[in-house]
Design an enzyme around this catalytic site. Structure first.
Site, mmCIF file in Angstrom:
data_model
loop_
_atom_site.group_PDB
_atom_site.id
_atom_site.type_symbol
_atom_site.label_atom_id
_atom_site.label_comp_id
_atom_site.label_asym_id
_atom_site.label_seq_id
_atom_site.Cartn_x
_atom_site.Cartn_y
_atom_site.Cartn_z
ATOM 1 C CB SER A 142 -0.882 0.018 1.252
ATOM 2 O OG SER A 142 -1.573 1.245 1.399
ATOM 3 C CE1 TYR A 155 -4.548 -1.795 5.082
ATOM 4 C CE2 TYR A 155 -3.439 0.261 4.544
ATOM 5 C CZ TYR A 155 -4.083 -0.894 4.142
ATOM 6 O OH TYR A 155 -4.264 -1.145 2.803
#
Length: 250
Positions: A142, A155
Protein backbone atom coordinates in the site's frame (compact mmCIF):
# COMPACT_ATOMS: atom_id res chain seq x y z
CA UNK A 1 0.71 -10.56 -20.81
CA UNK A 2 2.65 -13.83 -20.81
CA UNK A 3 0.78 -15.76 -18.12
CA UNK A 4 -1.00 -18.34 -20.29
CA UNK A 5 -1.28 -21.73 -18.59
CA UNK A 6 0.26 -20.47 -15.35
CA UNK A 7 -1.25 -21.72 -12.09
CA UNK A 8 -2.01 -18.72 -9.90
CA UNK A 9 -3.27 -18.46 -6.31
CA UNK A 10 -4.85 -15.17 -5.21
CA UNK A 11 -5.81 -14.70 -1.57
CA UNK A 12 -8.68 -12.42 -0.65
CA UNK A 13 -9.97 -12.88 -4.18
CA UNK A 14 -13.66 -12.77 -3.35
CA UNK A 15 -13.95 -9.02 -3.91
CA UNK A 16 -12.13 -5.79 -4.73
CA UNK A 17 -8.56 -5.87 -6.03
CA UNK A 18 -8.35 -9.63 -5.50
CA UNK A 19 -11.42 -10.30 -7.63
CA UNK A 20 -10.26 -7.95 -10.38
CA UNK A 21 -6.85 -9.61 -10.38
CA UNK A 22 -8.36 -13.07 -10.63
CA UNK A 23 -10.47 -12.01 -13.62
CA UNK A 24 -7.46 -10.39 -15.33
CA UNK A 25 -5.26 -13.45 -14.91
CA UNK A 26 -8.00 -15.65 -16.37
CA UNK A 27 -8.47 -13.24 -19.28
CA UNK A 28 -4.83 -13.76 -20.21
CA UNK A 29 -5.08 -17.56 -20.03
CA UNK A 30 -3.96 -18.41 -16.49
CA UNK A 31 -5.69 -20.97 -14.28
CA UNK A 32 -6.77 -19.13 -11.14
CA UNK A 33 -7.25 -20.51 -7.65
CA UNK A 34 -9.67 -18.04 -6.09
CA UNK A 35 -9.07 -18.11 -2.35
CA UNK A 36 -11.03 -16.19 0.24
CA UNK A 37 -12.15 -16.57 3.85
CA UNK A 38 -15.70 -16.32 2.44
CA UNK A 39 -16.11 -19.46 0.34
CA UNK A 40 -19.37 -18.29 -1.24
CA UNK A 41 -17.69 -15.17 -2.63
CA UNK A 42 -14.79 -17.28 -3.88
CA UNK A 43 -17.22 -19.59 -5.64
CA UNK A 44 -18.99 -16.64 -7.28
CA UNK A 45 -15.73 -15.25 -8.69
CA UNK A 46 -14.60 -18.69 -9.87
CA UNK A 47 -17.97 -19.27 -11.53
CA UNK A 48 -17.73 -15.91 -13.31
CA UNK A 49 -14.31 -16.85 -14.64
CA UNK A 50 -15.52 -20.25 -15.87
CA UNK A 51 -18.64 -18.71 -17.44
CA UNK A 52 -16.37 -16.45 -19.47
CA UNK A 53 -14.29 -19.35 -20.74
CA UNK A 54 -11.53 -19.36 -18.11
CA UNK A 55 -10.27 -21.96 -15.67
CA UNK A 56 -10.70 -21.50 -11.93
CA UNK A 57 -11.02 -23.29 -8.61
CA UNK A 58 -12.36 -21.77 -5.36
CA UNK A 59 -10.65 -22.70 -2.08
CA UNK A 60 -11.50 -21.31 1.34
CA UNK A 61 -8.57 -20.07 3.42
CA UNK A 62 -8.08 -17.77 6.38
CA UNK A 63 -4.55 -16.43 5.83
CA UNK A 64 -4.15 -15.76 9.56
CA UNK A 65 -4.10 -19.54 10.13
CA UNK A 66 -0.91 -21.25 8.97
CA UNK A 67 -2.48 -24.65 8.46
CA UNK A 68 -5.11 -23.17 6.12
CA UNK A 69 -2.46 -21.40 4.02
CA UNK A 70 -0.42 -24.60 3.92
CA UNK A 71 -3.48 -26.57 2.81
CA UNK A 72 -4.32 -23.96 0.15
CA UNK A 73 -0.93 -24.31 -1.51
CA UNK A 74 -0.69 -28.07 -1.07
CA UNK A 75 -4.16 -28.61 -2.53
CA UNK A 76 -3.30 -26.41 -5.51
CA UNK A 77 -0.13 -28.39 -6.23
CA UNK A 78 -1.98 -31.70 -5.87
CA UNK A 79 -4.73 -30.59 -8.25
CA UNK A 80 -2.55 -28.87 -10.87
CA UNK A 81 0.92 -30.32 -10.36
CA UNK A 82 2.64 -26.98 -9.77
CA UNK A 83 2.30 -23.40 -8.57
CA UNK A 84 3.61 -20.57 -10.74
CA UNK A 85 2.38 -17.45 -8.94
CA UNK A 86 1.16 -16.50 -5.48
CA UNK A 87 -0.58 -13.15 -5.05
CA UNK A 88 -0.77 -12.24 -1.36
CA UNK A 89 -3.75 -9.91 -1.53
CA UNK A 90 -5.89 -10.70 1.53
CA UNK A 91 -6.00 -7.76 3.90
CA UNK A 92 -8.14 -5.84 6.36
CA UNK A 93 -8.27 -2.20 7.39
CA UNK A 94 -7.72 -0.42 10.71
CA UNK A 95 -10.18 1.34 12.99
CA UNK A 96 -8.88 4.86 12.09
CA UNK A 97 -7.81 5.80 15.62
CA UNK A 98 -4.79 7.72 16.84
CA UNK A 99 -2.00 5.50 18.13
CA UNK A 100 -2.69 6.06 21.85
CA UNK A 101 -6.39 5.35 21.26
CA UNK A 102 -5.86 2.20 19.20
CA UNK A 103 -6.76 -1.14 20.75
CA UNK A 104 -4.71 -4.27 21.20
CA UNK A 105 -7.47 -6.18 19.46
CA UNK A 106 -7.20 -3.97 16.39
CA UNK A 107 -3.41 -4.26 16.34
CA UNK A 108 -3.41 -8.05 16.69
CA UNK A 109 -6.19 -8.52 14.14
CA UNK A 110 -4.62 -6.37 11.42
CA UNK A 111 -1.08 -7.68 11.92
CA UNK A 112 -2.33 -11.28 11.87
CA UNK A 113 -3.91 -10.89 8.44
CA UNK A 114 -1.88 -8.20 6.66
CA UNK A 115 1.59 -9.10 7.88
CA UNK A 116 1.65 -12.61 9.31
CA UNK A 117 -0.71 -13.86 6.61
CA UNK A 118 1.70 -12.63 3.93
CA UNK A 119 4.60 -14.30 5.76
CA UNK A 120 2.70 -17.60 5.88
CA UNK A 121 1.99 -17.45 2.15
CA UNK A 122 5.58 -16.58 1.30
CA UNK A 123 7.02 -19.27 3.57
CA UNK A 124 4.96 -22.12 2.10
CA UNK A 125 5.08 -20.93 -1.52
CA UNK A 126 8.85 -20.39 -1.44
CA UNK A 127 9.41 -23.94 -0.25
CA UNK A 128 7.33 -25.18 -3.19
CA UNK A 129 9.16 -22.87 -5.61
CA UNK A 130 12.55 -24.14 -4.46
CA UNK A 131 11.40 -27.71 -5.01
CA UNK A 132 10.16 -27.05 -8.55
CA UNK A 133 12.95 -24.63 -9.48
CA UNK A 134 10.99 -21.43 -10.16
CA UNK A 135 8.19 -19.22 -8.92
CA UNK A 136 6.81 -15.73 -8.55
CA UNK A 137 5.24 -13.83 -5.66
CA UNK A 138 3.39 -10.52 -5.88
CA UNK A 139 2.47 -8.95 -2.55
CA UNK A 140 -0.21 -6.31 -2.26
CA UNK A 141 1.24 -3.60 -0.04
CA UNK A 142 0.00 0.00 0.00
CA UNK A 143 0.99 3.63 -0.28
CA UNK A 144 0.60 3.43 3.52
CA UNK A 145 3.64 1.13 3.46
CA UNK A 146 5.79 3.81 1.87
CA UNK A 147 4.68 7.09 3.44
CA UNK A 148 3.31 8.31 6.74
CA UNK A 149 -0.33 7.43 7.33
CA UNK A 150 -1.80 8.95 10.52
CA UNK A 151 -4.61 7.32 12.50
CA UNK A 152 -3.51 4.08 10.91
CA UNK A 153 -0.83 2.54 13.13
CA UNK A 154 -1.62 -1.15 12.68
CA UNK A 155 -2.34 -0.91 8.96
CA UNK A 156 0.72 1.24 8.31
CA UNK A 157 2.97 -1.10 10.30
CA UNK A 158 1.66 -4.13 8.43
CA UNK A 159 2.16 -2.59 5.00
CA UNK A 160 5.66 -1.28 5.75
CA UNK A 161 6.40 -4.85 6.84
CA UNK A 162 5.11 -6.27 3.56
CA UNK A 163 7.44 -3.96 1.62
CA UNK A 164 10.36 -5.04 3.79
CA UNK A 165 9.55 -8.74 3.50
CA UNK A 166 9.25 -8.38 -0.26
CA UNK A 167 12.70 -6.87 -0.57
CA UNK A 168 14.34 -9.32 1.84
CA UNK A 169 12.92 -12.40 0.13
CA UNK A 170 13.73 -11.02 -3.33
CA UNK A 171 17.42 -10.88 -2.34
CA UNK A 172 17.37 -14.32 -0.76
CA UNK A 173 15.95 -16.09 -3.81
CA UNK A 174 17.20 -14.02 -6.75
CA UNK A 175 19.59 -16.79 -7.84
CA UNK A 176 16.89 -19.45 -7.55
CA UNK A 177 14.69 -18.32 -10.46
CA UNK A 178 12.21 -16.92 -7.95
CA UNK A 179 10.99 -13.32 -8.12
CA UNK A 180 9.24 -11.35 -5.36
CA UNK A 181 7.67 -7.94 -5.99
CA UNK A 182 4.95 -5.76 -4.51
CA UNK A 183 2.39 -3.26 -5.70
CA UNK A 184 1.50 -0.26 -3.54
CA UNK A 185 -1.95 1.06 -4.41
CA UNK A 186 -3.01 4.51 -3.31
CA UNK A 187 -6.67 5.29 -2.64
CA UNK A 188 -8.50 2.67 -4.69
CA UNK A 189 -12.18 1.85 -5.06
CA UNK A 190 -12.48 -1.08 -2.64
CA UNK A 191 -14.18 -2.33 0.51
CA UNK A 192 -11.45 -0.70 2.62
CA UNK A 193 -12.04 2.71 1.04
CA UNK A 194 -15.79 2.27 1.41
CA UNK A 195 -15.22 1.50 5.09
CA UNK A 196 -13.36 4.76 5.55
CA UNK A 197 -15.86 6.87 3.63
CA UNK A 198 -18.80 5.31 5.46
CA UNK A 199 -17.21 6.22 8.79
CA UNK A 200 -16.13 9.69 7.66
CA UNK A 201 -18.03 10.89 4.54
CA UNK A 202 -16.18 14.23 4.63
CA UNK A 203 -12.99 12.34 3.72
CA UNK A 204 -14.13 11.91 0.11
CA UNK A 205 -13.40 15.51 -0.84
CA UNK A 206 -10.27 15.61 1.31
CA UNK A 207 -8.75 12.51 -0.27
CA UNK A 208 -9.50 13.56 -3.83
CA UNK A 209 -7.92 16.94 -3.15
CA UNK A 210 -4.52 15.29 -2.51
CA UNK A 211 -4.66 13.02 -5.56
CA UNK A 212 -3.27 14.87 -8.59
CA UNK A 213 -5.56 12.88 -10.91
CA UNK A 214 -8.54 13.90 -8.71
CA UNK A 215 -10.02 10.41 -8.67
CA UNK A 216 -9.60 7.07 -6.97
CA UNK A 217 -7.84 4.17 -8.61
CA UNK A 218 -9.86 1.31 -10.02
CA UNK A 219 -9.33 -2.29 -8.95
CA UNK A 220 -8.80 -3.29 -12.58
CA UNK A 221 -5.93 -0.80 -12.86
CA UNK A 222 -4.16 -2.40 -9.91
CA UNK A 223 -4.85 -5.84 -11.35
CA UNK A 224 -3.09 -4.96 -14.60
CA UNK A 225 0.11 -4.16 -12.68
CA UNK A 226 -0.11 -7.39 -10.67
CA UNK A 227 -0.52 -9.55 -13.77
CA UNK A 228 2.34 -7.70 -15.47
CA UNK A 229 4.70 -8.36 -12.53
CA UNK A 230 3.66 -12.00 -12.49
CA UNK A 231 4.16 -12.44 -16.21
CA UNK A 232 7.17 -13.56 -18.22
CA UNK A 233 7.31 -9.99 -19.58
CA UNK A 234 9.12 -8.92 -16.39
CA UNK A 235 11.74 -11.63 -15.87
CA UNK A 236 14.44 -9.15 -14.78
CA UNK A 237 12.30 -7.38 -12.18
CA UNK A 238 12.51 -8.43 -8.53
CA UNK A 239 12.39 -6.71 -5.15
CA UNK A 240 10.44 -3.75 -6.52
CA UNK A 241 7.48 -1.83 -5.19
CA UNK A 242 5.31 -0.47 -7.98
CA UNK A 243 3.27 2.50 -6.77
CA UNK A 244 -0.15 3.10 -8.34
CA UNK A 245 -1.57 6.20 -6.69
CA UNK A 246 -2.59 8.74 -9.33
CA UNK A 247 0.39 10.84 -8.31
CA UNK A 248 -0.47 11.10 -4.61
CA UNK A 249 3.08 10.27 -3.47
CA UNK A 250 4.39 13.23 -5.48
Amino acid sequence: MQVKDKIVIITGAGSGIGKATAIHFAKYGATVVVSDINLEKAKEVAAEIVTNGGKSLPIKANVAKFEEVENLIKQTVVDFGKLDVLVNNAGIGPSFLRTHESTLRDWNRVIAVNQTGVYYGMKVALAQFLEQGYGNIVNIASLAGLKASPNNISYSASKFAVVGMTKSAAMEYATKNIRVNAVCPGYTESALLNQLLSAKPEMDAILKSVIPMKRYGKAAEIAEAVVWLASDNTKFITGQTITLDGGTSL
